[in-house]
Design a protein around this motif. Structure first.
Motif, mmCIF file in Angstrom:
data_model
loop_
_atom_site.group_PDB
_atom_site.id
_atom_site.type_symbol
_atom_site.label_atom_id
_atom_site.label_comp_id
_atom_site.label_asym_id
_atom_site.label_seq_id
_atom_site.Cartn_x
_atom_site.Cartn_y
_atom_site.Cartn_z
ATOM 1 N N MET A 1 45.397 57.152 23.289
ATOM 2 C CA MET A 1 45.329 57.452 21.882
ATOM 3 C C MET A 1 44.227 56.771 21.086
ATOM 4 S SD MET A 1 47.772 58.793 19.399
ATOM 5 C CE MET A 1 46.266 59.632 19.245
ATOM 6 N N GLU A 2 43.758 55.683 21.574
ATOM 7 C CA GLU A 2 42.676 54.873 20.905
ATOM 8 C C GLU A 2 41.278 55.650 21.009
ATOM 9 O OE1 GLU A 2 40.404 50.633 21.228
ATOM 10 O OE2 GLU A 2 42.504 50.696 21.707
ATOM 11 N N ILE A 3 41.063 56.153 22.054
ATOM 12 C CA ILE A 3 40.071 57.064 22.602
ATOM 13 C C ILE A 3 39.898 58.275 21.324
ATOM 14 C CG2 ILE A 3 38.725 58.734 23.789
ATOM 15 C CD1 ILE A 3 40.065 57.011 26.329
ATOM 16 N N LEU A 4 41.088 58.868 21.028
ATOM 17 C CA LEU A 4 41.178 59.821 20.003
ATOM 18 C C LEU A 4 40.655 59.372 18.557
ATOM 19 C CD1 LEU A 4 44.025 62.441 21.010
ATOM 20 C CD2 LEU A 4 41.602 62.820 20.849
ATOM 21 N N GLN A 5 41.303 58.251 18.283
ATOM 22 C CA GLN A 5 41.067 57.496 17.062
ATOM 23 C C GLN A 5 39.705 57.240 16.818
ATOM 24 O OE1 GLN A 5 44.085 54.417 17.189
ATOM 25 N NE2 GLN A 5 45.422 55.572 15.600
ATOM 26 N N ASN A 6 39.068 56.672 17.842
ATOM 27 C CA ASN A 6 37.581 56.401 17.775
ATOM 28 C C ASN A 6 36.657 57.626 17.756
ATOM 29 O OD1 ASN A 6 38.079 53.593 18.105
ATOM 30 N ND2 ASN A 6 37.770 53.725 20.203
ATOM 31 N N LEU A 7 37.203 58.765 18.455
ATOM 32 C CA LEU A 7 36.439 60.075 18.277
ATOM 33 C C LEU A 7 36.519 60.527 16.943
ATOM 34 C CD1 LEU A 7 34.985 62.326 19.601
ATOM 35 C CD2 LEU A 7 37.357 63.219 20.312
ATOM 36 N N HIS A 8 37.892 60.521 16.402
ATOM 37 C CA HIS A 8 37.908 60.984 14.826
ATOM 38 C C HIS A 8 37.064 60.068 14.212
ATOM 39 C CE1 HIS A 8 39.985 62.909 11.682
ATOM 40 N NE2 HIS A 8 40.467 61.620 11.258
ATOM 41 N N SER A 9 36.974 58.930 14.084
ATOM 42 C CA SER A 9 36.159 58.096 13.254
ATOM 43 C C SER A 9 34.765 58.268 13.485
ATOM 44 C CB SER A 9 36.597 56.468 13.694
ATOM 45 O OG SER A 9 37.935 56.258 13.484
ATOM 46 N N TYR A 10 34.246 58.253 14.652
ATOM 47 C CA TYR A 10 32.911 58.558 14.662
ATOM 48 C C TYR A 10 32.422 59.920 14.743
ATOM 49 C CZ TYR A 10 32.845 53.652 16.692
ATOM 50 O OH TYR A 10 33.074 52.235 16.567
ATOM 51 N N PHE A 11 33.250 60.986 15.265
ATOM 52 C CA PHE A 11 32.682 62.333 14.880
ATOM 53 C C PHE A 11 32.629 62.445 13.460
ATOM 54 C CE2 PHE A 11 33.707 66.914 15.071
ATOM 55 C CZ PHE A 11 32.596 67.341 15.739
ATOM 56 N N ALA A 12 33.376 61.855 12.621
ATOM 57 C CA ALA A 12 33.304 61.964 10.999
ATOM 58 C C ALA A 12 31.891 61.742 10.514
ATOM 59 C CB ALA A 12 34.354 60.950 10.310
ATOM 60 N N TYR A 13 31.208 60.646 11.075
ATOM 61 C CA TYR A 13 29.704 60.631 10.470
ATOM 62 C C TYR A 13 29.040 61.775 10.823
ATOM 63 C CZ TYR A 13 30.803 55.608 10.620
ATOM 64 O OH TYR A 13 31.114 54.347 10.436
ATOM 65 N N VAL A 14 29.076 62.691 11.959
ATOM 66 C CA VAL A 14 28.344 63.784 12.247
ATOM 67 C C VAL A 14 29.056 64.900 11.114
ATOM 68 C CG1 VAL A 14 28.020 65.575 14.081
ATOM 69 C CG2 VAL A 14 28.280 63.234 14.667
ATOM 70 N N LEU A 57 41.111 69.181 13.358
ATOM 71 C CA LEU A 57 42.148 69.134 14.613
ATOM 72 C C LEU A 57 42.219 67.861 15.306
ATOM 73 C CD1 LEU A 57 41.046 72.620 16.209
ATOM 74 C CD2 LEU A 57 43.168 72.130 14.938
ATOM 75 N N ILE A 58 41.074 67.324 15.486
ATOM 76 C CA ILE A 58 41.245 65.929 16.166
ATOM 77 C C ILE A 58 42.077 65.217 15.192
ATOM 78 C CG2 ILE A 58 39.963 63.880 16.822
ATOM 79 C CD1 ILE A 58 37.543 65.897 17.157
ATOM 80 N N GLY A 59 42.128 65.113 13.895
ATOM 81 C CA GLY A 59 42.574 64.342 13.098
ATOM 82 C C GLY A 59 44.254 64.532 12.905
ATOM 83 N N LEU A 60 44.595 65.905 13.117
ATOM 84 C CA LEU A 60 45.866 66.347 13.465
ATOM 85 C C LEU A 60 46.583 65.743 14.569
ATOM 86 C CD1 LEU A 60 45.878 69.934 11.674
ATOM 87 C CD2 LEU A 60 46.842 67.627 10.719
ATOM 88 N N VAL A 61 45.947 65.854 15.415
ATOM 89 C CA VAL A 61 46.378 65.101 16.668
ATOM 90 C C VAL A 61 46.577 63.948 16.747
ATOM 91 C CG1 VAL A 61 45.657 65.002 19.200
ATOM 92 C CG2 VAL A 61 45.576 67.145 18.303
ATOM 93 N N VAL A 62 45.721 63.230 16.181
ATOM 94 C CA VAL A 62 45.784 61.689 15.931
ATOM 95 C C VAL A 62 46.889 61.422 15.186
ATOM 96 C CG1 VAL A 62 44.541 59.623 14.954
ATOM 97 C CG2 VAL A 62 43.509 61.057 16.285
ATOM 98 N N TYR A 63 47.201 62.295 14.122
ATOM 99 C CA TYR A 63 48.259 62.017 13.208
ATOM 100 C C TYR A 63 49.519 61.964 13.737
ATOM 101 C CZ TYR A 63 50.810 62.409 8.699
ATOM 102 O OH TYR A 63 51.702 61.779 7.718
ATOM 103 N N PHE A 64 49.668 63.095 14.571
ATOM 104 C CA PHE A 64 51.224 63.442 14.968
ATOM 105 C C PHE A 64 51.193 62.649 16.115
ATOM 106 C CE2 PHE A 64 50.577 67.058 12.148
ATOM 107 C CZ PHE A 64 51.847 66.928 11.581
ATOM 108 N N MET A 65 50.276 62.404 17.030
ATOM 109 C CA MET A 65 50.256 61.577 18.361
ATOM 110 C C MET A 65 50.680 60.020 18.080
ATOM 111 S SD MET A 65 50.240 63.583 20.976
ATOM 112 C CE MET A 65 49.987 62.766 22.269
ATOM 113 N N SER A 66 50.140 59.633 17.070
ATOM 114 C CA SER A 66 50.250 58.206 16.571
ATOM 115 C C SER A 66 51.592 57.994 15.910
ATOM 116 C CB SER A 66 49.173 57.589 15.830
ATOM 117 O OG SER A 66 49.021 58.168 14.579
ATOM 118 N N ALA A 67 51.857 58.944 14.887
ATOM 119 C CA ALA A 67 53.081 59.140 14.119
ATOM 120 C C ALA A 67 53.504 57.600 13.526
ATOM 121 C CB ALA A 67 54.275 59.193 15.135
ATOM 122 N N SER A 68 52.466 56.738 13.507
ATOM 123 C CA SER A 68 52.846 55.446 12.410
ATOM 124 C C SER A 68 52.892 55.961 11.249
ATOM 125 C CB SER A 68 51.347 54.480 12.839
ATOM 126 O OG SER A 68 50.286 54.990 12.315
ATOM 127 N N GLY A 69 52.010 56.638 10.655
ATOM 128 C CA GLY A 69 52.404 57.014 9.202
ATOM 129 C C GLY A 69 53.573 57.738 8.895
#
Length: 145
Positions: A1-14, A57-69
């Motif tokens: 899960m942390e890998i996807l969150q990091n991907l979502h964060s760093y891919f945002a720069y691109v 799509l990456i963000g939605l996966v992170v959002y629903f997989m982490s479900a902390s929000g």
């Protein structure tokens, strides 16, 4: 899960970089009355569209997989969330979905026009609005911590 969150964060720069390039290109083409070329202008706009959709799509996966929000909303209700939790649980996903919808509308509208200035105008306005919305809901505190 942390890998996807990091991907979502760093891919945002691109994604932000290509959106800025696409918006700048569209405004310069619109105001400069350039011809809309398939080789450069179409590819920049299409690349921005594709990358922004991948980021969504990456963000939605992170959002629903982490479900902390979602758990925080269920446990505390919307009134019980602090500003940072509300940003991550509601504002960031909702506003970014709206931004991607605007970018998609800009892409779809540009295809209906034959004149270059109208193509550039459609992309400039809708991609620009999408970019502004995205910039408004980035959790800057998490990015720079």
């Amino acid at each position: 899960m942390e890998i996807l969150q990091n991907l979502h964060s760093y891919f945002a720069y691109v994604v932000l970089a290509i959106l800025v390039v696409a918006v700048f290109n569209a405004f310069s083409g619109w105001l400069g009355k350039r011809m809309f070329t398939m080789h450069k202008d179409l590819r920049i706009s299409l690349f921005a569209l594709i990358l922004s959709h991948i980021q969504l799509l990456i963000g939605l996966v992170v959002y629903f997989m982490s479900a902390s929000g979602l758990k925080a909303i269920q446990a505390l209700g919307m009134g019980g969330l602090n500003a940072q939790a509300r940003l991550l649980a509601l504002e960031h996903p909702l506003i970014n979905i709206i931004a991607i919808v605007l970018i998609t509308i800009g892409w779809s509208r540009h295809k209906k026009f034959l004149e270059g200035d109208k193509k550039f105008k459609s992309i400039a306005i809708f991609y620009g609005l999408g970019l502004l919305l995205i910039l408004s809901r980035i959790p800057w505190g998490l990015w720079f911590s």
